[in-house]
Design a protein around this motif. Structure first.
Motif, PDB file in Angstrom:
ATOM      1  N   VAL A 169      -2.427   0.467   6.838  1.00 37.49           N
ATOM      2  CA  VAL A 169      -3.639   0.321   6.014  1.00 37.49           C
ATOM      3  C   VAL A 169      -3.265  -0.010   4.574  1.00 37.49           C
ATOM      4  N   LEU A 170      -2.273   0.685   4.049  1.00 41.09           N
ATOM      5  CA  LEU A 170      -1.825   0.444   2.671  1.00 41.09           C
ATOM      6  C   LEU A 170      -1.392  -0.997   2.472  1.00 41.09           C
ATOM      7  N   GLY A 172      -2.562  -3.531   3.733  1.00 37.90           N
ATOM      8  CA  GLY A 172      -3.746  -4.369   3.598  1.00 37.90           C
ATOM      9  C   GLY A 172      -4.434  -4.230   2.256  1.00 37.90           C
ATOM     10  N   GLN A 173      -3.980  -3.259   1.457  1.00 35.91           N
ATOM     11  CA  GLN A 173      -4.617  -2.999   0.165  1.00 35.91           C
ATOM     12  C   GLN A 173      -3.706  -3.307  -1.023  1.00 35.91           C
ATOM     13  N   VAL A 174      -2.573  -3.906  -0.782  1.00 40.03           N
ATOM     14  CA  VAL A 174      -1.627  -4.189  -1.870  1.00 40.03           C
ATOM     15  C   VAL A 174      -2.277  -5.026  -2.966  1.00 40.03           C
ATOM     16  N   TYR A 175      -2.982  -6.090  -2.571  1.00 40.61           N
ATOM     17  CA  TYR A 175      -3.627  -6.959  -3.554  1.00 40.61           C
ATOM     18  C   TYR A 175      -4.754  -6.216  -4.279  1.00 40.61           C
ATOM     19  N   VAL A 176      -5.523  -5.446  -3.533  1.00 39.70           N
ATOM     20  CA  VAL A 176      -6.658  -4.710  -4.123  1.00 39.70           C
ATOM     21  C   VAL A 176      -6.155  -3.700  -5.152  1.00 39.70           C
ATOM     22  N   ILE A 177      -5.121  -2.955  -4.801  1.00 39.23           N
ATOM     23  CA  ILE A 177      -4.560  -1.973  -5.734  1.00 39.23           C
ATOM     24  C   ILE A 177      -4.074  -2.666  -6.994  1.00 39.23           C
ATOM     25  N   GLN A 179      -5.153  -5.462  -8.256  1.00 37.29           N
ATOM     26  CA  GLN A 179      -6.297  -5.922  -9.037  1.00 37.29           C
ATOM     27  C   GLN A 179      -6.952  -4.778  -9.815  1.00 37.29           C
ATOM     28  N   TYR A 203       5.759   1.110  -1.420  1.00 32.05           N
ATOM     29  CA  TYR A 203       5.439   0.124  -0.401  1.00 32.05           C
ATOM     30  C   TYR A 203       6.499   0.015   0.702  1.00 32.05           C
ATOM     31  N   ARG A 268       2.544  -6.973   4.299  1.00 31.04           N
ATOM     32  CA  ARG A 268       1.330  -7.348   5.018  1.00 31.04           C
ATOM     33  C   ARG A 268       1.161  -6.407   6.211  1.00 31.04           C
TER      34      ARG A 268
END
Length: 381
Positions: A169-170, A172-177, A179, A203, A268
């Motif tokens: 899950v993490l 999938g959130q690399v870009y969101v975090i 931002q 990561y 990813r």
């Protein structure tokens, strides 16, 4: 004090991971040469995806070794002093070398920044990342020991499975975090989760936890790897084929045939699943090698693994040597053949250089290992 027996698979794992690193960097170089053909691109995709296990396996080995050798009388000062001398000092010396090669000597502050971030050369980011695990090892040690005491048996397995699910899950959130931290800046953390996200130890935590589980329960881990190969091998094969397919599909662009491999970026979600299966597959292979300790393959991987850290630091220099050989002698060959030859030259030269330096009085400062003749003879028996 009774010393624990050596885990025979470890050096083979190191050797395999080192060769995979050199292959990745050789592919990155040759994917940009103008002589590349579609067939070469397909072959390089096959080899690149196959070698993506390198960094996760190195992180896994770190966790395994740290927890296998962990003792009740842990002293952080002694622990970190050894890592500073064996890991950080060689890193700094090679950072000086690469800074001189790549930038010349004109800005000391720039060197300090590049050394701190692992940007003195393209491959040094890994040392910056792995040092975070060493620096924070007391916290990891406390957490893992607590879990081991409180959650034994299937509960401990459940924690590891939950950690794996959370990790996917993490990813999938690399870009969101990144931002969110870009919009709400926090000193150091914003850079660590954006510009330097690829060297953020958070990561890579799952691979370290897998190594910790293996190190604390070696026999159980080995039985697991052997018993459940019917599960992880098909996952590995299916995702291996998938990532080759999407990589080759990405070659075709509106601007013409270009070769890029952005689909196999490590951070990813689906790649995380592939890398988890890759660790199990490579460990299974290492177990099979260790069962034949006198075989040439096992002896070769073990020998390479013995010098893998110094060779890792040096291989960007030996790759440059290989590119010179390529320029003068190999241009008539297919690009894939050139890449494989240069990879072999670089891997052999960096391992041999490390073996030589490890025998010199102060060679450990550059390669992190000092080999005595008696120890060498024992290892080669």
């Amino acid at each position: 004090m009774i010393r624990k027996p050596k885990i025979l698979e470890i050096q083979s794992l190191r050797g395999l991971a080192f060769l995979a690193v050199v292959m990745q960097h050789a592919v990155a170089h040759y994917a940009a040469v103008p002589e590349m053909q579609l067939g070469d691109g397909v072959m390089m995709a096959i080899l690149l995806v196959l070698s993506k296990f390198a960094v996760p396996v190195f992180v896994f080995i770190t966790g395994l070794v740290l927890f296998y050798n962990d003792k009740d009388d842990f002293h952080y000062g002694v622990f970190i002093k050894k890592r500073l001398s064996d890991i950080l000092l060689p890193y700094l010396i090679w950072s000086v070398i690469y800074y001189g090669i790549n930038h010349g000597w004109y800005d000391l502050w720039q060197f300090v920044q590049l050394a701190f971030t692992g940007k003195a050369s393209y491959h040094l980011w890994y040392v910056v990342m792995i040092m975070q695990f060493y620096l924070l090892f007391p916290l990891w040690r406390y957490a893992v020991r607590w879990i081991t005491r409180k959650l034994i048996g299937w509960r401990g397995v459940a924690v590891l499975l939950l950690a794996a699910a959370a990790y996917i899950v993490l990813m999938g959130q690399v870009y969101v975090i990144g931002q969110v931290l870009q919009e709400h800046p926090i000193p150091v953390l914003t850079e660590l989760f954006n510009k330097y996200a690829d060297r953020n130890a958070l990561y890579y935590y799952l691979y370290f936890m897998m190594g910790a589980a293996a190190g604390l329960h070696v026999e159980v881990w080995n039985r697991f790897v052997l018993r459940y190969r019917i599960i992880y091998w098909p996952v590995f094969i299916a995702l291996y084929g998938y990532f080759i397919s999407v990589s080759v599909g990405a070659f075709h662009t509106s601007q013409g045939l270009k070769y890029n491999f952005y689909h196999v970026f490590l951070l990813r979600p689906l790649m995380a699943v592939f890398l988890i299966s890759s660790i199990l597959v490579v460990y299974h292979f290492a177990i099979l090698c260790a069962r034949q300790p006198t075989s040439r393959m096992n002896r070769l991987f073990t020998w390479i693994g013995m010098y893998s850290y110094g060779a890792y630091l040096a291989h960007a220099v030996t790759l440059r040597l290989g590119y010179k050989v390529d320029h003068f002698f190999l241009l008539a060959l297919p690009v894939t053949a050139r890449m494989l030859i240069v990879m072999g030259i670089a891997a052999a030269a960096s391992v041999l250089l490390t073996a030589i330096l490890s025998r010199l009085p102060y060679g450990k400062w550059m390669v992190g290992i000092h080999v005595r003749k008696r120890a060498l003879a024992k290892d080669t028996e």
